[in-house]
Write an enzyme that holds these catalytic residues in place. Structure first.
Site, PDB file in Angstrom:
ATOM      1  N   CYS A  30       0.791  -1.199  -0.122  1.00 20.33           N
ATOM      2  CA  CYS A  30      -0.020   0.035  -0.073  1.00 20.33           C
ATOM      3  C   CYS A  30       0.812   1.173   0.053  1.00 20.33           C
ATOM      4  O   CYS A  30       1.596   1.480   1.056  1.00 20.33           O
ATOM      5  CB  CYS A  30      -0.781   0.012   1.130  1.00 20.33           C
ATOM      6  SG  CYS A  30      -1.865   1.532   1.584  1.00 20.33           S
ATOM      7  N   CYS A  33      -0.201   3.717   2.733  1.00 18.06           N
ATOM      8  CA  CYS A  33       0.396   3.173   3.898  1.00 18.06           C
ATOM      9  C   CYS A  33       1.804   3.638   4.245  1.00 18.06           C
ATOM     10  O   CYS A  33       2.141   4.328   5.367  1.00 18.06           O
ATOM     11  CB  CYS A  33       0.490   1.626   4.119  1.00 18.06           C
ATOM     12  SG  CYS A  33      -1.274   1.048   4.143  1.00 18.06           S
TER      13      CYS A  33
END
Length: 150
Positions: A30, A33
């Protein structure tokens, strides 16, 4: 304070034994993230009285499923062992700080009443009730949520 990795083995204990716990569910693939990680780490250094925990969702799929986490990053906030915030999305530093302050200043008696949770208040309060919410223990960076320092 560095972030605390959570697993199925320690999740409940960490949430139950700390006054405020923020949990960042993330995935290695991600991109958001990766961008959020330094923001979250900085918050953990600023708010040493709050546990900033992380769950690597791919390594802990049962925790992600239990929390109904289906996007990343996903932030959960717990206060006094109760889930008070759960939402997906990248938070810039200012919005994460606002979330921290909102959780810190929550009226937990009202939250418990609204969500059918048993009160943690003593039967006979030691002080007269003011009818106002107060801060959670720990340093406050500014007063009531939404107020900005001059």
């Amino acid at each position: 304070m560095p972030t605390t990795p959570l697993t199925q083995q320690n999740f409940q204990t960490v949430v139950a034994t700390n006054h405020i716990v923020l949990v960042d569910f993330w995935a290695t693939w991600c991109g958001w993230c990766t961008r959020f990680a330094p923001v979250y780490e900085a918050s953990s250094e600023t708010h040493r009285d709050i546990v900033h925990a992380t769950v690597e969702a791919e390594a802990e799929p049962a925790l992600a499923a239990a929390g109904q986490v289906d996007r990343y990053p996903w932030i959960m906030g717990f206060r006094e062992g109760l889930l008070v915030y759960s939402k997906a999305g990248f938070l810039p530093a200012e919005q994460l700080e606002e979330l921290v302050q909102q959780i810190r200043w929550m009226d937990m008696a009202a939250f418990r009443r609204e969500h059918g949770q048993p009160s943690r208040e003593p039967a006979a309060p030691a002080e007269p009730a003011t009818g106002r919410a107060g801060p959670a223990p720990g340093p406050q960076s500014y007063g009531w949520p939404g107020l900005r320092p001059a």
